[in-house]
Design a protein around this motif. Sequence first.
Motif, PDB file in Angstrom:
ATOM      1  N   ALA A 207     -71.842 -32.961  11.555  1.00  0.00           N
ATOM      2  CA  ALA A 207     -71.316 -32.350  10.326  1.00  0.00           C
ATOM      3  C   ALA A 207     -72.439 -31.666   9.571  1.00  0.00           C
ATOM      4  CB  ALA A 207     -70.662 -33.411   9.442  1.00  0.00           C
ATOM      5  N   ASP A 208     -72.298 -30.362   9.315  1.00  0.00           N
ATOM      6  CA  ASP A 208     -73.315 -29.691   8.505  1.00  0.00           C
ATOM      7  C   ASP A 208     -73.185 -30.160   7.060  1.00  0.00           C
ATOM      8  OD1 ASP A 208     -71.890 -27.558   6.755  1.00  0.00           O
ATOM      9  OD2 ASP A 208     -71.035 -27.212   8.740  1.00  0.00           O
ATOM     10  N   VAL A 209     -74.229 -29.917   6.281  1.00  0.00           N
ATOM     11  CA  VAL A 209     -74.326 -30.534   4.958  1.00  0.00           C
ATOM     12  C   VAL A 209     -73.225 -30.074   4.003  1.00  0.00           C
ATOM     13  CG1 VAL A 209     -75.863 -28.831   3.894  1.00  0.00           C
ATOM     14  CG2 VAL A 209     -76.063 -31.266   3.260  1.00  0.00           C
ATOM     15  N   SER A 210     -72.591 -28.928   4.272  1.00  0.00           N
ATOM     16  CA  SER A 210     -71.506 -28.461   3.399  1.00  0.00           C
ATOM     17  C   SER A 210     -70.277 -29.352   3.480  1.00  0.00           C
ATOM     18  CB  SER A 210     -71.106 -27.030   3.769  1.00  0.00           C
ATOM     19  OG  SER A 210     -70.380 -26.998   4.983  1.00  0.00           O
ATOM     20  N   LYS A 211     -70.179 -30.199   4.522  1.00  0.00           N
ATOM     21  CA  LYS A 211     -69.004 -31.058   4.672  1.00  0.00           C
ATOM     22  C   LYS A 211     -69.028 -32.248   3.705  1.00  0.00           C
ATOM     23  CE  LYS A 211     -67.588 -28.462   8.001  1.00  0.00           C
ATOM     24  NZ  LYS A 211     -67.566 -28.878   9.412  1.00  0.00           N
ATOM     25  N   PHE A 212     -70.202 -32.569   3.153  1.00  0.00           N
ATOM     26  CA  PHE A 212     -70.300 -33.708   2.240  1.00  0.00           C
ATOM     27  C   PHE A 212     -69.712 -33.334   0.878  1.00  0.00           C
ATOM     28  CE2 PHE A 212     -73.566 -34.398   5.430  1.00  0.00           C
ATOM     29  CZ  PHE A 212     -73.274 -35.705   5.815  1.00  0.00           C
ATOM     30  N   ASN A 213     -68.893 -34.229   0.360  1.00  0.00           N
ATOM     31  CA  ASN A 213     -68.171 -34.017  -0.898  1.00  0.00           C
ATOM     32  C   ASN A 213     -67.123 -32.912  -0.792  1.00  0.00           C
ATOM     33  OD1 ASN A 213     -69.357 -35.987  -2.679  1.00  0.00           O
ATOM     34  ND2 ASN A 213     -71.230 -34.754  -2.632  1.00  0.00           N
ATOM     35  N   ARG A 214     -66.668 -32.616   0.422  1.00  0.00           N
ATOM     36  CA  ARG A 214     -65.599 -31.639   0.614  1.00  0.00           C
ATOM     37  C   ARG A 214     -64.275 -32.369   0.789  1.00  0.00           C
ATOM     38  NH1 ARG A 214     -64.602 -27.567   5.723  1.00  0.00           N
ATOM     39  NH2 ARG A 214     -63.134 -26.162   4.695  1.00  0.00           N
ATOM     40  N   PRO A 215     -63.268 -32.080  -0.030  1.00  0.00           N
ATOM     41  CA  PRO A 215     -62.007 -32.830   0.047  1.00  0.00           C
ATOM     42  C   PRO A 215     -61.093 -32.316   1.150  1.00  0.00           C
ATOM     43  CG  PRO A 215     -61.870 -31.231  -1.707  1.00  0.00           C
ATOM     44  CD  PRO A 215     -63.272 -31.113  -1.145  1.00  0.00           C
ATOM     45  N   ALA A 216     -60.305 -33.204   1.692  1.00  0.00           N
ATOM     46  CA  ALA A 216     -59.218 -32.850   2.609  1.00  0.00           C
ATOM     47  C   ALA A 216     -58.162 -33.943   2.494  1.00  0.00           C
ATOM     48  CB  ALA A 216     -59.722 -32.706   4.046  1.00  0.00           C
ATOM     49  N   MET A 217     -56.967 -33.669   2.951  1.00  0.00           N
ATOM     50  CA  MET A 217     -55.818 -34.501   2.602  1.00  0.00           C
ATOM     51  C   MET A 217     -55.733 -35.805   3.390  1.00  0.00           C
ATOM     52  SD  MET A 217     -51.798 -33.383   2.389  1.00  0.00           S
ATOM     53  CE  MET A 217     -51.580 -33.182   4.150  1.00  0.00           C
ATOM     54  N   VAL A 218     -56.075 -35.782   4.687  1.00  0.00           N
ATOM     55  CA  VAL A 218     -55.738 -36.909   5.563  1.00  0.00           C
ATOM     56  C   VAL A 218     -57.002 -37.670   5.973  1.00  0.00           C
ATOM     57  CG1 VAL A 218     -54.423 -37.618   7.582  1.00  0.00           C
ATOM     58  CG2 VAL A 218     -53.896 -35.438   6.481  1.00  0.00           C
ATOM     59  N   ARG A 219     -56.958 -38.991   5.833  1.00  0.00           N
ATOM     60  CA  ARG A 219     -58.080 -39.843   6.200  1.00  0.00           C
ATOM     61  C   ARG A 219     -58.120 -40.038   7.709  1.00  0.00           C
ATOM     62  NH1 ARG A 219     -59.857 -45.101   7.097  1.00  0.00           N
ATOM     63  NH2 ARG A 219     -61.631 -45.819   5.825  1.00  0.00           N
ATOM     64  N   VAL A 220     -59.276 -39.780   8.299  1.00  0.00           N
ATOM     65  CA  VAL A 220     -59.475 -39.983   9.737  1.00  0.00           C
ATOM     66  C   VAL A 220     -60.078 -41.356   9.993  1.00  0.00           C
ATOM     67  CG1 VAL A 220     -60.592 -39.110  11.829  1.00  0.00           C
ATOM     68  CG2 VAL A 220     -59.849 -37.507  10.054  1.00  0.00           C
ATOM     69  N   ALA A 221     -61.178 -41.644   9.302  1.00  0.00           N
ATOM     70  CA  ALA A 221     -61.930 -42.872   9.536  1.00  0.00           C
ATOM     71  C   ALA A 221     -62.891 -43.040   8.362  1.00  0.00           C
ATOM     72  CB  ALA A 221     -62.669 -42.802  10.871  1.00  0.00           C
ATOM     73  N   HIS A 222     -63.894 -43.902   8.555  1.00  0.00           N
ATOM     74  CA  HIS A 222     -64.916 -44.151   7.540  1.00  0.00           C
ATOM     75  C   HIS A 222     -66.273 -44.029   8.195  1.00  0.00           C
ATOM     76  CE1 HIS A 222     -67.432 -46.473   4.690  1.00  0.00           C
ATOM     77  NE2 HIS A 222     -66.568 -46.035   3.790  1.00  0.00           N
ATOM     78  N   LEU A 223     -67.291 -43.725   7.397  1.00  0.00           N
ATOM     79  CA  LEU A 223     -68.642 -43.649   7.950  1.00  0.00           C
ATOM     80  C   LEU A 223     -69.021 -44.927   8.694  1.00  0.00           C
ATOM     81  CD1 LEU A 223     -70.686 -41.850   5.130  1.00  0.00           C
ATOM     82  CD2 LEU A 223     -70.280 -41.014   7.457  1.00  0.00           C
TER      83      LEU A 223
END
Length: 258
Positions: A207-223
Motif C-alpha cells: 500500500a502506498d502512503v496515500s492509502k493511509f487515512n483513506r476511507p472506504a465503505m467495506v471492512r476487509v480485515a485489520h492490520l
Amino acid sequence: MNPNPRQLKLLQHVHERHSSTVDELASRLGVTVQTVRRDVQRLSESGLLARFHGGVRLLNSTIENIAHHQRENLHAEGKRRIAQSVARAVPNDCSLLINIGTTTEAIAKALMHHTGLRVITNNINVAAILSRNQNCEVIVAGGVVRPRDHGIVGEATVDFIRQFKVDIALIGISGVEADGSLRDYDYREVKVSQAIISHAREVWLAADVSKFNRPAMVRVAHLGDVDRLFTDDAPPAPFPDLLAHAQVHCSVAADPAL
C-alpha cells in the motif's frame, strides 16, 4: 479525462495531503495560479477532486474508487518501488495468491524474472502479465469479470479460492483507516480478499502512503491480520504504533533521491 503529467503531479500532491490551496499547488508545480485553476477545473469536472474557495480536496467517497487507468498513473513511482521491494522478498519456488489492484499489477511486473512460482489470482491483468513468464504457472479464478478493471469477483470466486492454501497472499487495498481496519469499495471484491487472506500462510500488504487515512465503505480485515507491510514512505500517525502493536514488519521503499 486522461490527466497530463502536470495534472497527475497535482493529483498526487492532493492525495498525499488530502487538500491543498491553489497557491500551494502553483508553487509546488512551478506554474501560474491561472494554470492550476484550469487544471483544478478540469479535474473537478471529471470527478477526481472537489473544489472549495481557494483550494481543492479529495472527494473522500466511501462508496466508489476512481477509475483503473487513473489509479495506474497515481503514485506510479511509489508503486514501482513497492513492487521491487516485494519482489526482492518473494522467494523462487513458492505459491502466491494475488488480488485486485494496480499495486499488485506492478508487483506482477516485478516478478517476471522469478522461477518456479505458482500464482492463483482473481486479477486478469496480473494473469496476463505473469503468463509471459514461462517459469511461472498461473491459475485464474472463476467468477464475474468487472469490466472496469478486469477483476474477478463473486461467490464462485470465493469458492474457487477456498480450494487452496498458499505460502504468501500479496494483497492491495483501497484504504487503511486510523483504527487499523483495511477497507475497500465493492463487497464482492472484499469477500474474495477475505478468502485470500484466510488461505495463505503469510499475508503481505502492499500500500502506498496515500492509502493511509483513506476511507472506504467495506471492512476487509485489520492490520493485525497482516504479517508484512510494504509501502513507499513512512506511514503517518497513528499507524507506526498500530503496526508495532500488531507486530507487522514494515518495509519502506523510500525514494532514493530524498
